[in-house]
Write an enzyme that holds these catalytic residues in place. Structure first.
Site, PDB file in Angstrom:
ATOM      1  N   ASN A   1      53.051 158.885-115.174  1.00  7.73           N
ATOM      2  CA  ASN A   1      53.632 158.982-116.506  1.00  7.73           C
ATOM      3  C   ASN A   1      52.949 157.943-117.384  1.00  7.73           C
ATOM      4  OD1 ASN A   1      55.544 160.981-115.768  1.00  7.73           O
ATOM      5  ND2 ASN A   1      56.872 159.404-114.898  1.00  7.73           N
TER       6      ASN A   1
ATOM      7  N   VAL B   1      58.584 151.920-116.446  1.00 14.15           N
ATOM      8  CA  VAL B   1      58.080 150.617-115.986  1.00 14.15           C
ATOM      9  C   VAL B   1      56.630 150.515-116.439  1.00 14.15           C
ATOM     10  CG1 VAL B   1      57.618 149.128-114.009  1.00 14.15           C
ATOM     11  CG2 VAL B   1      59.636 150.632-113.981  1.00 14.15           C
TER      12      VAL B   1
ATOM     13  N   HIS C   1      51.482 152.956-112.217  1.00 13.89           N
ATOM     14  CA  HIS C   1      51.845 153.352-110.851  1.00 13.89           C
ATOM     15  C   HIS C   1      51.668 154.846-110.678  1.00 13.89           C
ATOM     16  CE1 HIS C   1      55.364 153.351-113.461  1.00 13.89           C
ATOM     17  NE2 HIS C   1      55.817 154.379-112.759  1.00 13.89           N
TER      18      HIS C   1
ATOM     19  N   HIS D   1      53.132 158.055-108.687  1.00 16.15           N
ATOM     20  CA  HIS D   1      54.222 158.586-107.873  1.00 16.15           C
ATOM     21  C   HIS D   1      53.609 159.508-106.823  1.00 16.15           C
ATOM     22  CE1 HIS D   1      57.603 157.599-110.727  1.00 16.15           C
ATOM     23  NE2 HIS D   1      56.615 157.612-111.584  1.00 16.15           N
TER      24      HIS D   1
HETATM   25  P1  AMP Z   1      58.145 155.706-114.411  1.00 13.49           P
HETATM   26  O1  AMP Z   1      59.368 156.350-115.007  1.00 13.49           O
HETATM   27  O2  AMP Z   1      56.977 156.651-114.220  1.00 13.49           O
HETATM   28  O3  AMP Z   1      57.774 154.441-115.141  1.00 13.49           O
HETATM   29  O4  AMP Z   1      58.557 155.316-112.945  1.00 13.49           O
HETATM   30  C1  AMP Z   1      59.219 154.140-112.631  1.00 13.49           C
HETATM   31  C2  AMP Z   1      59.800 154.345-111.279  1.00 13.49           C
HETATM   32  O5  AMP Z   1      60.146 153.070-110.748  1.00 13.49           O
HETATM   33  C3  AMP Z   1      61.083 155.190-111.256  1.00 13.49           C
HETATM   34  O6  AMP Z   1      60.895 156.321-110.408  1.00 13.49           O
HETATM   35  C4  AMP Z   1      62.133 154.227-110.717  1.00 13.49           C
HETATM   36  O7  AMP Z   1      63.076 154.862-109.883  1.00 13.49           O
HETATM   37  C5  AMP Z   1      61.285 153.227-109.958  1.00 13.49           C
HETATM   38  N1  AMP Z   1      61.875 151.905-109.793  1.00 13.49           N
HETATM   39  C6  AMP Z   1      62.495 151.167-110.734  1.00 13.49           C
HETATM   40  N2  AMP Z   1      62.886 149.987-110.219  1.00 13.49           N
HETATM   41  C7  AMP Z   1      62.497 149.987-108.910  1.00 13.49           C
HETATM   42  C8  AMP Z   1      62.619 149.059-107.838  1.00 13.49           C
HETATM   43  N3  AMP Z   1      63.224 147.859-107.994  1.00 13.49           N
HETATM   44  N4  AMP Z   1      62.112 149.398-106.632  1.00 13.49           N
HETATM   45  C9  AMP Z   1      61.516 150.590-106.467  1.00 13.49           C
HETATM   46  N5  AMP Z   1      61.358 151.512-107.432  1.00 13.49           N
HETATM   47  C10 AMP Z   1      61.850 151.217-108.644  1.00 13.49           C
END
Ligand code: AMP
Length: 119
Positions: A89, A98, A102, A104
């Site tokens: 994303n 975040v 990253h 997925h």
């Molecule tokens: P995005 O929406 O593409 O930025 O993905 C962020 C991802 O980080 C989401 O799928 C969240 O569930 C995941 N996430 C947020 N906090 C944590 C955490 N502390 N540990 C593992 N995954 C997390």
């Protein structure tokens, strides 16, 4: 860099916040997503805190390729190498929450064209 600018994932990399670590090496870390959207849902995260995919420069080409290779490796480790999906994303409008790049890695789920938008 001030504390406010340090990303959640950098805090995980620095062991300031606990996470379920699947794999790590000198360039990246892989963790299980805390709110999985599929039975296998891992995040491949570069140690370098690039906020978004579009922030990667020519000097990041090697690490970007490495992230893809690691995605395949961890998919194999988790037994989903026959069928998995990678999602990035880029930007809040695309659902990024975040702001530390990253990938997925989603597996062990039914993939169809209708769930492409939300994984
Ligand atoms: P995005 O929406 O593409 O930025 O993905 C962020 C991802 O980080 C989401 O799928 C969240 O569930 C995941 N996430 C947020 N906090 C944590 C955490 N502390 N540990 C593992 N995954 C997390």
């Amino acid at each position: 860099m001030s504390d406010a600018q340090v990303s959640l994932f950098t805090r995980i990399i620095n062991r300031e916040i606990p996470a379920d670590i699947v794999y790590e090496d000198d360039q990246c870390i892989v963790i299980n997503d805390i709110a999985p959207q599929a039975p296998v849902h891992m995040l491949v995260i570069p140690r370098k805190p690039l906020a978004m995919l579009v922030d990667a420069g020519p000097e990041d080409k090697m690490v970007m390729g490495h992230l893809l290779w690691v995605a395949g490796e961890v998919a194999r480790m988790r037994g989903v190498d026959e069928a998995f999906r990678l999602v990035i994303n880029n930007g809040a409008g695309a659902g990024q929450t975040v702001f530390h790049l990253h990938l997925h890695v989603l597996g062990n789920t039914q993939f169809d064209e209708t769930n492409l938008a939300t994984f």
